[in-house]
Design an enzyme around this catalytic site. Sequence first.
Site, mmCIF file in Angstrom:
data_model
loop_
_atom_site.group_PDB
_atom_site.id
_atom_site.type_symbol
_atom_site.label_atom_id
_atom_site.label_comp_id
_atom_site.label_asym_id
_atom_site.label_seq_id
_atom_site.Cartn_x
_atom_site.Cartn_y
_atom_site.Cartn_z
ATOM 1 C CE1 TYR A 88 -63.845 23.612 7.457
ATOM 2 C CE2 TYR A 88 -62.947 25.570 6.427
ATOM 3 C CZ TYR A 88 -62.776 24.315 6.953
ATOM 4 O OH TYR A 88 -61.525 23.747 6.964
ATOM 5 N NE ARG A 135 -56.253 23.831 7.883
ATOM 6 C CZ ARG A 135 -55.845 25.092 7.858
ATOM 7 N NH1 ARG A 135 -55.425 25.666 8.986
ATOM 8 N NH2 ARG A 135 -55.865 25.799 6.742
ATOM 9 C CG HIS A 142 -56.652 18.795 6.993
ATOM 10 N ND1 HIS A 142 -55.471 19.509 7.075
ATOM 11 C CD2 HIS A 142 -57.441 19.482 6.134
ATOM 12 C CE1 HIS A 142 -55.547 20.568 6.282
ATOM 13 N NE2 HIS A 142 -56.727 20.584 5.704
ATOM 14 C CG HIS A 170 -58.318 28.877 4.034
ATOM 15 N ND1 HIS A 170 -59.590 28.548 4.453
ATOM 16 C CD2 HIS A 170 -57.597 27.726 4.123
ATOM 17 C CE1 HIS A 170 -59.630 27.272 4.792
ATOM 18 N NE2 HIS A 170 -58.437 26.759 4.605
ATOM 19 N NE ARG A 212 -52.704 24.805 5.325
ATOM 20 C CZ ARG A 212 -52.716 26.137 5.315
ATOM 21 N NH1 ARG A 212 -51.911 26.809 6.138
ATOM 22 N NH2 ARG A 212 -53.519 26.801 4.500
ATOM 23 C CE LYS A 230 -51.543 23.980 1.911
ATOM 24 N NZ LYS A 230 -52.663 23.672 1.012
#
Length: 299
Positions: free
Chosen positions: A280, A248, A245, A271, A149, A173
Amino acid sequence: MKSWSSYIKNFQSYLKIERGLSVHTVANYTFDIERLCSFLAEQQIEVSPIVIKEETVQQFIYKVSGELNARSQARIISGLKSFFTWLIFEDYRQDNPMVLIETPKTGRKLPDTLSVDDIDNLIGAIDLSLPEGERNRAMLETLYGCGLRVSELVSLKVSDLFFDEGFVKVTGKGNKQRFVPIGPQTQRFIDFYRNGIRSHLTIQKGFEDTLFLNRRGRQLTRAMVFTIIKELAVKIGLKKNISPHTLRHSFATHLLENGADLRSIQLMLGHESITTTEIYVHLDRKHLTQVMQQFHPRK
């Protein structure tokens, strides 16, 4: 609204300290609540978050629904639900006035991806005669080579580089850390930048360990990375609307197309849920058809 401000401040502390959310995410939550406060002020409704009724909140959501798209509405509803859930958790109120308010269906927006040629052209357009050229090349190679990110890229430390082991330590995150593999080519470009450019900068106090620096020797902003990528896209005449992004997304998509499993991609992207990574799967149905034809026993 004075009665709201102290609750908002305590909620911000909870989000930062207990949930470990980023400054950017906390600002989004705050903006959602302040939007409700502005509505109450416009309507001359004086009510605290402790006693506000479901009907009042519904009036606000109805107004918002005429001004914003479904995705923005969904974010506001989610933010307010979290705020009122926190109030219940802290014993300020007994019920959540958002409980019957439905989140609008937003659908799942498939992310744009770049081909390997697009990425090569983008990186090839960097002017390496400028001092920041080596830095920009190293940054784009890291974004694409490690699937980071943009917030993870700009906060990357020199002490996070474990090149002998072939990994970088990434803080994602909620301050969650993960180790991501880094290839020899990306390592080489980072070393070019570190030894040839970064070592000659006057580094400001507090940024000695920050890997990617601006000309003033401070940490790059997320916005600056966006600008660099947008300008390169214009330079090569790329018609797609791209951002950091996009690199990514391309990292994940190219891994999937070349046979990587979703669980491995999930771990590398950081994730929390495999369902986030599953987006994806929808990107290249043609590739999946080929996989089925090649590997399924009933082909």
